[in-house]
Design an enzyme around this catalytic site. Structure first.
Site, PDB file in Angstrom:
ATOM      1  N   LYS A  28       0.838  -1.200   0.000  1.00 48.91           N
ATOM      2  CA  LYS A  28       0.000   0.000   0.000  1.00 48.91           C
ATOM      3  C   LYS A  28       0.873   1.251   0.000  1.00 48.91           C
ATOM      4  CE  LYS A  28      -2.527   0.912   3.721  1.00 48.91           C
ATOM      5  NZ  LYS A  28      -2.467   2.307   4.203  1.00 48.91           N
ATOM      6  N   ARG A  33       2.626   5.937  -3.447  1.00 54.60           N
ATOM      7  CA  ARG A  33       3.707   6.761  -3.987  1.00 54.60           C
ATOM      8  C   ARG A  33       3.816   6.613  -5.500  1.00 54.60           C
ATOM      9  NH1 ARG A  33       4.435   5.615   1.194  1.00 54.60           N
ATOM     10  NH2 ARG A  33       5.788   6.918   2.508  1.00 54.60           N
ATOM     11  N   SER A 167       4.760  12.723  11.736  1.00 47.84           N
ATOM     12  CA  SER A 167       4.466  11.700  10.732  1.00 47.84           C
ATOM     13  C   SER A 167       5.373  11.932   9.539  1.00 47.84           C
ATOM     14  CB  SER A 167       3.001  11.756  10.286  1.00 47.84           C
ATOM     15  OG  SER A 167       2.795  10.872   9.183  1.00 47.84           O
ATOM     16  N   ASP A 316       3.049   0.426  12.347  1.00 45.53           N
ATOM     17  CA  ASP A 316       1.936  -0.361  11.812  1.00 45.53           C
ATOM     18  C   ASP A 316       1.968  -1.816  12.259  1.00 45.53           C
ATOM     19  OD1 ASP A 316       0.781   1.758  10.521  1.00 45.53           O
ATOM     20  OD2 ASP A 316       1.640   1.309   8.562  1.00 45.53           O
ATOM     21  N   ARG A 347      -4.843   2.920  18.635  1.00 44.44           N
ATOM     22  CA  ARG A 347      -4.514   1.500  18.528  1.00 44.44           C
ATOM     23  C   ARG A 347      -3.946   0.906  19.813  1.00 44.44           C
ATOM     24  NH1 ARG A 347      -2.063   1.487  12.405  1.00 44.44           N
ATOM     25  NH2 ARG A 347      -4.085   1.444  11.354  1.00 44.44           N
ATOM     26  N   ARG A 389      -6.153  -2.818  10.892  1.00 41.30           N
ATOM     27  CA  ARG A 389      -5.030  -3.553  11.482  1.00 41.30           C
ATOM     28  C   ARG A 389      -5.420  -4.257  12.780  1.00 41.30           C
ATOM     29  NH1 ARG A 389      -0.963  -2.857   8.121  1.00 41.30           N
ATOM     30  NH2 ARG A 389      -0.796  -0.893   6.987  1.00 41.30           N
TER      31      ARG A 389
END
Length: 435
Positions: A28, A33, A167, A316, A347, A389
Site C-alpha cells: 500500500k 507513492r 508523521s 503499523d 490503537r 489492522r
C-alpha cells in the site's frame, strides 16, 4: 450472512491450524507513492499490481481530481494518463492519511485551489504541520483545525522546517511537491526522524520516476525544475501485511510460505522478520519465498518468549506484535509507539481492550504496551474499532481461541482479500462474506 459493506459486520475466528502458501498483496505504501508519481508524469505510465482497497481508491480520487485519467488493464495494472489540471477542486481522501498528506503540497505546487475532505477519524488526525508551514511559502490555508482543509495560491521554494516525530507523511508530501517548483528547496528536520524507512521508500520510488532527492546532514536538498518520467512501475509486496501471517504462524505453527516479498525492500516493516525470529519463530528465505514455522509449537507458551520492541520505525506492526506477545512467555515491552494514539483509532487502547477481553495480561502505557504472555487465552468478543489492522491482527489470536471481532468490513481499507487468504491457509472466519 453479513457482507463486508454492512456497517456492523462481525467476523468470528475459530481455532485452526493455519498453514500453506499465500501471496502477499502489493505494498500500500509503495502503491500510494507510485500512483501519485505516475499522475505527475507528462506521458502515460502503467503502475501495478494495485490491490483495490479503500485507501487506493482515495489516492486514485486524488489522481483524477488532478486532471488525470485511470484505465484498468490486466493483472491489476493501471494506466495513468495526464490531463488538464482544474483551477479549483474538492478532493475526497476517504480515511487515508497518506492520500491527504501526500496530496496537499502537490496541489499547492501545481497552483490548484483545492478543498480536502475525509471520513472516519481522518478529519481529526494531525494536519497542523501544513497549517504552520504552507503560509510561509505562498499558500493560504483555511481550516478549523482539521478537515475540510482549503488551500489557495502557489507553493514557493525555500527551506521547509519540519518535525521528524509527527508523521513521515508530511515529509513525503513535500518530497513529491518540491521537485515541481522552479527553484531549489531544502527540507530541514527540527526533531529526530521517526519512520525513516517510509522516507527511504519515497526516495526510491521517486528515483524510479527520474526524480532525485539528495540527503543532507539535516534533511534533504531538492533540485527544482525536475520532470517525472516513467513508462511502467512494478509495485512490490507489502511487508506490513506479511506481519499478520507471521503472527499466525507463531500462534498456530505453520508452516506458511509468503510469496511476493522483496528481500531488498526499503519498507521499514521488513523488520518483521527479525522481530518474529526474536520471539522464537523460524523464518527462512529461499529464492524469494519466505517460510514461517513455529517448530516449538508443542512446548509451553508455544516456545515463544517475550522481547523488547522499539516501535518508532514500525508503528503499523504493533497490533500483530501485541497478539504474538500475548502468547509468549515472560514480558514484552513495546515502546516509542505514541503515534498509535492518532491512527484510525487509538490503537494502543484498542489492542489493550481487545486482548484483555480475550484473557490476555496487557496494559497500555503512554508510549506503548506492556504484555505478560499466557500459555493460552480464553477467547471472547473484541471491538475492531473500525481499524483494519486491529481486525486482521486478531486473526492470529483466533487460531488458538474463538474470537468475535466487530467492524470486520474495515479490512477493505488496506487488504480486502484478507479473510479469503486466511481461509485459504486453513483459517476459519465465520459470519462475513469472504468474497
Amino acid at each position: 450472512m453479513q457482507k463486508q459493506g454492512d456497517t456492523m459486520a462481525e467476523v468470528t475466528y475459530r481455532p485452526a491450524h493455519v498453514k500453506g502458501e499465500v501471496r502477499i498483496p502489493p505494498s500500500k505504501s509503495a502503491a500510494h507513492r507510485a500512483l501519485l508519481s505516475a499522475a505527475l508524469c507528462k506521458t502515460p505510465c502503467r503502475v501495478g499490481p494495485i490491490d483495490h482497497s479503500a485507501d487506493m481508491e482515495a489516492t486514485l480520487n486524488g489522481v483524477c481530481a488532478m486532471g488525470g485519467t485511470v484505465k484498468a488493464e490486466e493483472n491489476g495494472v493501471l494506466c495513468i494518463a495526464p490531463g488538464t489540471a482544474p483551477q479549483s477542486v474538492t478532493v475526497d481522501c476517504g480515511e487515508s492519511g497518506s492520500t491527504l498528506r501526500f496530496l496537499i503540497p502537490v496541489f499547492a505546487a501545481l497552483g490548484i485551489e483545492a478543498t480536502f475532505v475525509g471520513h472516519g477519524r481522518l478529519p481529526e488526525r494531525p494536519i497542523g504541520v501544513y497549517t504552520d508551514l504552507l503560509p510561509q511559502h505562498g499558500v493560504t490555508v483555511e481550516t478549523a483545525g482539521g478537515l475540510p482543509f482549503h488551500i489557495t495560491g502557489k507553493l514557493q521554494s525555500g527551506d521547509f522546517r519540519v518535525p521528524g516525530n509527527i508523521s513521515s507523511q508530511f515529509i513525503t508530501g513535500l518530497l513529491f511537491a518540491l521537485p515541481l517548483l522552479k527553484n531549489d528547496s531544502t527540507v530541514t528536520l527540527t526533531t529526530p526522524l521517526e519512520s525513516k524507512g517510509y522516507i527511504d521508500l519515497t526516495i526510491e520510488v521517486l528515483a524510479g520516476f527520474g526524480v532525485k532527492i539528495e540527503e543532507t546532514e539535516t534533511g534533504w536538498h531538492i533540485s527544482g525544475g525536475q520532470t517525472y518520467r516513467a513508462e511502467h512501475y512494478t509495485v512490490e509486496g507489502d511487508w506490513s501485511q506479511a506481519a499478520f501471517f507471521l503472527s499466525e504462524a507463531a500462534v498456530s505453527g505453520g508452516p506458511i510460505r509468503l510469496l511476493g516479498l522483496s528481500e531488498t525492500s526499503l519498507q521499514g516493516d521488513k523488520a518483521c522478520v527479525h522481530l518474529w525470529r526474536q520471539f522464537g519463530l523460524s523464518v527462512t528465505e529461499e529464492n524469494g519465498v519466505y517460510v514461517a514455522e513455529n517448530k516449538n509449537i508443542d512446548k509451553p507458551y508455544r516456545g515463544l518468549h517475550g522481547i523488547a520492541i522499539n516501535a518508532a520505525q514500525i508503528p503499523d506492526m504493533v497490533p500483530a506484535l501485541a497478539v504474538t506477545a500475548a502468547f509468549a512467555e515472560s514480558e514484552t515491552v513495546i515502546s516509542h509507539a505514541e503515534r498509535l494514539h492518532l491512527k484510525e483509532c487509538d490503537r494502543l487502547l484498542a489492542m489493550e481492550a481487545a486482548l484483555k477481553n480475550l484473557g490476555a495480561d496487557i496494559k497500555a502505557v503512554p508510549d506503548g504496551l506492556i504484555i505478560h504472555g499466557k500459555p493460552a487465552l480464553t477467547g471472547g468478543k473484541a471491538e475492531g474499532m473500525n481499524d483494519h489492522r486491529v481486525v486482521m491482527a486478531l486473526a492470529a489470536a483466533g487460531c488458538a481461541c474463538t474470537v468475535t471481532v466487530t467492524d470486520a468490513e474495515s479490512i477493505k481499507k488496506s487488504y480486502p482479500g484478507f479473510f479469503r487468504d486466511h481461509k485459504h491457509l486453513g483459517g476459519i472466519a465465520d459470519g462475513i462474506d469472504l468474497g
